[in-house]
Write an enzyme that holds these catalytic residues in place. Structure first.
Site, PDB file in Angstrom:
ATOM      1  N   LYS A  14       0.830  -1.221   0.000  1.00 25.54           N
ATOM      2  CA  LYS A  14       0.000   0.000   0.000  1.00 25.54           C
ATOM      3  C   LYS A  14       0.857   1.262   0.000  1.00 25.54           C
ATOM      4  O   LYS A  14       0.635   2.173  -0.780  1.00 25.54           O
ATOM      5  CB  LYS A  14      -0.907   0.060   1.252  1.00 25.54           C
ATOM      6  CG  LYS A  14      -1.896  -1.065   1.376  1.00 25.54           C
ATOM      7  CD  LYS A  14      -2.749  -0.915   2.641  1.00 25.54           C
ATOM      8  CE  LYS A  14      -1.985  -0.917   3.955  1.00 25.54           C
ATOM      9  NZ  LYS A  14      -1.248  -2.156   4.240  1.00 25.54           N
ATOM     10  N   ARG A  87      -9.309   1.129   8.645  1.00 25.72           N
ATOM     11  CA  ARG A  87      -8.910  -0.230   8.989  1.00 25.72           C
ATOM     12  C   ARG A  87     -10.001  -0.964   9.755  1.00 25.72           C
ATOM     13  O   ARG A  87      -9.818  -2.139  10.093  1.00 25.72           O
ATOM     14  CB  ARG A  87      -7.647  -0.195   9.848  1.00 25.72           C
ATOM     15  CG  ARG A  87      -6.344  -0.354   9.073  1.00 25.72           C
ATOM     16  CD  ARG A  87      -5.201  -0.250  10.054  1.00 25.72           C
ATOM     17  NE  ARG A  87      -4.004  -0.924   9.623  1.00 25.72           N
ATOM     18  CZ  ARG A  87      -2.968  -0.318   9.037  1.00 25.72           C
ATOM     19  NH1 ARG A  87      -3.004   0.968   8.777  1.00 25.72           N
ATOM     20  NH2 ARG A  87      -1.903  -1.017   8.723  1.00 25.72           N
ATOM     21  N   ARG A 126      11.768  -5.631   5.214  1.00 28.53           N
ATOM     22  CA  ARG A 126      11.485  -4.218   4.927  1.00 28.53           C
ATOM     23  C   ARG A 126      12.482  -3.346   5.686  1.00 28.53           C
ATOM     24  O   ARG A 126      12.754  -3.581   6.864  1.00 28.53           O
ATOM     25  CB  ARG A 126      10.058  -3.867   5.344  1.00 28.53           C
ATOM     26  CG  ARG A 126       9.787  -2.362   5.256  1.00 28.53           C
ATOM     27  CD  ARG A 126       8.312  -2.022   5.188  1.00 28.53           C
ATOM     28  NE  ARG A 126       7.558  -2.366   6.382  1.00 28.53           N
ATOM     29  CZ  ARG A 126       6.227  -2.214   6.484  1.00 28.53           C
ATOM     30  NH1 ARG A 126       5.523  -1.745   5.463  1.00 28.53           N
ATOM     31  NH2 ARG A 126       5.622  -2.562   7.586  1.00 28.53           N
ATOM     32  N   ARG A 158      11.590  -1.190  11.159  1.00 28.74           N
ATOM     33  CA  ARG A 158      10.537  -0.684  12.040  1.00 28.74           C
ATOM     34  C   ARG A 158      10.373  -1.581  13.257  1.00 28.74           C
ATOM     35  O   ARG A 158      10.504  -2.791  13.163  1.00 28.74           O
ATOM     36  CB  ARG A 158       9.203  -0.635  11.260  1.00 28.74           C
ATOM     37  CG  ARG A 158       8.970   0.705  10.591  1.00 28.74           C
ATOM     38  CD  ARG A 158       7.815   0.684   9.636  1.00 28.74           C
ATOM     39  NE  ARG A 158       6.604   0.056  10.161  1.00 28.74           N
ATOM     40  CZ  ARG A 158       5.444   0.036   9.492  1.00 28.74           C
ATOM     41  NH1 ARG A 158       5.355   0.596   8.316  1.00 28.74           N
ATOM     42  NH2 ARG A 158       4.395  -0.552  10.008  1.00 28.74           N
ATOM     43  N   ARG A 169      -0.306  -8.692  13.491  1.00 34.51           N
ATOM     44  CA  ARG A 169      -0.914  -7.748  12.548  1.00 34.51           C
ATOM     45  C   ARG A 169      -1.742  -8.469  11.488  1.00 34.51           C
ATOM     46  O   ARG A 169      -2.779  -7.972  11.067  1.00 34.51           O
ATOM     47  CB  ARG A 169       0.160  -6.887  11.893  1.00 34.51           C
ATOM     48  CG  ARG A 169       0.559  -5.716  12.795  1.00 34.51           C
ATOM     49  CD  ARG A 169       1.974  -5.288  12.578  1.00 34.51           C
ATOM     50  NE  ARG A 169       2.204  -4.657  11.304  1.00 34.51           N
ATOM     51  CZ  ARG A 169       3.378  -4.618  10.689  1.00 34.51           C
ATOM     52  NH1 ARG A 169       4.426  -5.196  11.242  1.00 34.51           N
ATOM     53  NH2 ARG A 169       3.502  -4.009   9.533  1.00 34.51           N
TER      54      ARG A 169
HETATM   55  P1  ADP Z   1       1.645  -1.449   7.470  1.00 28.88           P
HETATM   56  O1  ADP Z   1       2.224  -0.670   6.325  1.00 28.88           O
HETATM   57  O2  ADP Z   1       2.551  -2.536   7.932  1.00 28.88           O
HETATM   58  O3  ADP Z   1       0.257  -1.921   7.258  1.00 28.88           O
HETATM   59  P2  ADP Z   1       1.129   1.087   8.771  1.00 28.88           P
HETATM   60  O4  ADP Z   1       2.313   1.947   8.670  1.00 28.88           O
HETATM   61  O5  ADP Z   1      -0.010   1.354   7.852  1.00 28.88           O
HETATM   62  O6  ADP Z   1       1.606  -0.425   8.674  1.00 28.88           O
HETATM   63  O7  ADP Z   1       0.555   1.086  10.261  1.00 28.88           O
HETATM   64  C1  ADP Z   1       1.416   0.766  11.329  1.00 28.88           C
HETATM   65  C2  ADP Z   1       0.594   0.659  12.600  1.00 28.88           C
HETATM   66  O8  ADP Z   1      -0.022   1.929  12.884  1.00 28.88           O
HETATM   67  C3  ADP Z   1      -0.569  -0.331  12.571  1.00 28.88           C
HETATM   68  O9  ADP Z   1      -0.161  -1.654  12.856  1.00 28.88           O
HETATM   69  C4  ADP Z   1      -1.466   0.253  13.675  1.00 28.88           C
HETATM   70  O10 ADP Z   1      -0.973  -0.049  14.959  1.00 28.88           O
HETATM   71  C5  ADP Z   1      -1.303   1.761  13.465  1.00 28.88           C
HETATM   72  N1  ADP Z   1      -2.315   2.278  12.519  1.00 28.88           N
HETATM   73  C6  ADP Z   1      -2.106   2.863  11.313  1.00 28.88           C
HETATM   74  N2  ADP Z   1      -3.264   3.187  10.729  1.00 28.88           N
HETATM   75  C7  ADP Z   1      -4.249   2.815  11.589  1.00 28.88           C
HETATM   76  C8  ADP Z   1      -5.672   2.852  11.551  1.00 28.88           C
HETATM   77  N3  ADP Z   1      -6.333   3.358  10.499  1.00 28.88           N
HETATM   78  N4  ADP Z   1      -6.345   2.368  12.616  1.00 28.88           N
HETATM   79  C9  ADP Z   1      -5.705   1.880  13.699  1.00 28.88           C
HETATM   80  N5  ADP Z   1      -4.382   1.788  13.782  1.00 28.88           N
HETATM   81  C10 ADP Z   1      -3.640   2.240  12.741  1.00 28.88           C
HETATM   82  P1  ADP Z   2       2.324  -1.801   3.262  1.00 32.49           P
HETATM   83  O1  ADP Z   2       2.323  -0.303   3.269  1.00 32.49           O
HETATM   84  O2  ADP Z   2       1.089  -2.388   2.628  1.00 32.49           O
HETATM   85  O3  ADP Z   2       2.608  -2.410   4.601  1.00 32.49           O
HETATM   86  P2  ADP Z   2       4.890  -1.550   1.846  1.00 32.49           P
HETATM   87  O4  ADP Z   2       4.618  -0.687   0.661  1.00 32.49           O
HETATM   88  O5  ADP Z   2       5.626  -0.956   2.981  1.00 32.49           O
HETATM   89  O6  ADP Z   2       3.510  -2.270   2.318  1.00 32.49           O
HETATM   90  O7  ADP Z   2       5.663  -2.845   1.323  1.00 32.49           O
HETATM   91  C1  ADP Z   2       6.103  -3.856   2.239  1.00 32.49           C
HETATM   92  C2  ADP Z   2       7.510  -4.304   1.841  1.00 32.49           C
HETATM   93  O8  ADP Z   2       7.458  -5.034   0.607  1.00 32.49           O
HETATM   94  C3  ADP Z   2       8.493  -3.158   1.616  1.00 32.49           C
HETATM   95  O9  ADP Z   2       9.765  -3.603   2.049  1.00 32.49           O
HETATM   96  C4  ADP Z   2       8.455  -2.938   0.105  1.00 32.49           C
HETATM   97  O10 ADP Z   2       9.687  -2.417  -0.389  1.00 32.49           O
HETATM   98  C5  ADP Z   2       8.198  -4.351  -0.427  1.00 32.49           C
HETATM   99  N1  ADP Z   2       7.339  -4.384  -1.606  1.00 32.49           N
HETATM  100  C6  ADP Z   2       6.315  -3.557  -1.944  1.00 32.49           C
HETATM  101  N2  ADP Z   2       5.747  -3.936  -3.105  1.00 32.49           N
HETATM  102  C7  ADP Z   2       6.405  -5.060  -3.513  1.00 32.49           C
HETATM  103  C8  ADP Z   2       6.286  -5.944  -4.652  1.00 32.49           C
HETATM  104  N3  ADP Z   2       5.358  -5.755  -5.582  1.00 32.49           N
HETATM  105  N4  ADP Z   2       7.136  -6.977  -4.710  1.00 32.49           N
HETATM  106  C9  ADP Z   2       8.075  -7.170  -3.753  1.00 32.49           C
HETATM  107  N5  ADP Z   2       8.244  -6.398  -2.667  1.00 32.49           N
HETATM  108  C10 ADP Z   2       7.427  -5.342  -2.543  1.00 32.49           C
END
Ligand code: ADP
Ligand code: ADP
Ligand code: ZN
Length: 211
Positions: A14, A87, A126, A158, A169
């Site tokens: 995302k 979410r 990541r 992270r 998660r």
């Molecule tokens: P990821 O990319 O791994 O999905 P995010 O950066 O989007 O992680 O979110 C990291 C953490 O921040 C989540 O695991 C949650 O604890 C918190 N968080 C982010 N967005 C929301 C939301 N819309 N509602 C509740 N918690 C959130």
């Molecule tokens: P989210 O925000 O949904 O948690 P991220 O964009 O942070 O996901 O992506 C999670 C991890 O996977 C990061 O380390 C990113 O560089 C990698 N990644 C993202 N898209 C791809 C893809 N299409 N193929 C392989 N790795 C990816």
């Protein structure tokens, strides 16, 4: 005016895709995870990090107030890309209410579908930079080990990308967030794309849907 939600489990890409799309269509990228992380050393940040490090969701009341604030900023008048919000169903209901109050609406929800085993591989490798850039050690590595291509900053892992937190998660995603797929399907807004291809393939596919 284009308001787009990127939906998907943690690690589905995302953040990566939201950033690319936001640059391409020139609207702000709103990541609630980034906003919460940027709040560290504030009262909000301290409270949030307790939930985040365990892989739990931060309470709805905090997120709803946060997104209401953000969407009211003038740069959102041209649209936005929401990454990581909503979410939960209450967050989605609140979003509808906030947007209609601003005379705005959701145009498109893109659900990025990636199998669990691949999510775990992606998240465990990541690496991120303070500037917001995200890398993956195998699929999307920086040019020099441990150094951000964009700003030269030091890359780090992270706190919530530990194996234990990642497993939680994924469970939380299935319980709280996955129901939003049906929610937006029923509103006729949902498009699901296969998120297991390359970053470039997926961004091409997303852009086609947006046009
Ligand atoms: P990821 O990319 O791994 O999905 P995010 O950066 O989007 O992680 O979110 C990291 C953490 O921040 C989540 O695991 C949650 O604890 C918190 N968080 C982010 N967005 C929301 C939301 N819309 N509602 C509740 N918690 C959130
Ligand atoms: P989210 O925000 O949904 O948690 P991220 O964009 O942070 O996901 O992506 C999670 C991890 O996977 C990061 O380390 C990113 O560089 C990698 N990644 C993202 N898209 C791809 C893809 N299409 N193929 C392989 N790795 C990816
Ligand atoms: Zn950087």
């Amino acid at each position: 005016m284009t308001n787009i939600i990127l939906l998907g489990p943690p690690g589905s890409g995302k953040g990566t895709q939201a950033k690319l799309l936001a640059e391409r269509i020139r609207v702000p990228h709103i990541s609630t995870g980034d906003i919460l992380r940027a709040a560290k050393e504030t009262e909000l940040g301290d409270r949030a990090s307790e939930y985040m490090n365990r892989g739990e969701l931060v309470p709805d009341s905090i997120l709803i107030a946060m997104i209401e604030d953000r969407l009211a900023k003038p740069d959102c008048a041209s649209g936005c890309i929401l990454d990581g919000y909503p979410r939960t169903i209450p967050q989605a209901d609140a979003l509808n209410r906030i947007l209609s109050g601003l005379d705005l609406r959701i145009d498109l929800v893109i659900n990025i579908d990636v199998p669990d085993d691949r999510l775990i591989t992606r998240l465990s490798a990541r690496r991120v930079c303070e500037c917001g850039a995200t890398y993956q050690l195998t699929f999307n590595p920086p040019q020099a080990k441990g150094v951000c291509d964009l700003c030269g900053g030091a890359l780090y892992q992270r706190d919530d990308d530990t194996e234990e937190s990642v497993q939680n998660r994924l469970l939380v995603y299935k319980r709280e967030t996955q129901p939003l797929i049906d929610y937006y399907e029923n509103l006729g807004l949902l498009t699901t794309i296969d998120g297991s291809g390359s970053i470039k393939e997926i961004s091409g596919e997303i852009y086609e849907h947006v046009q």
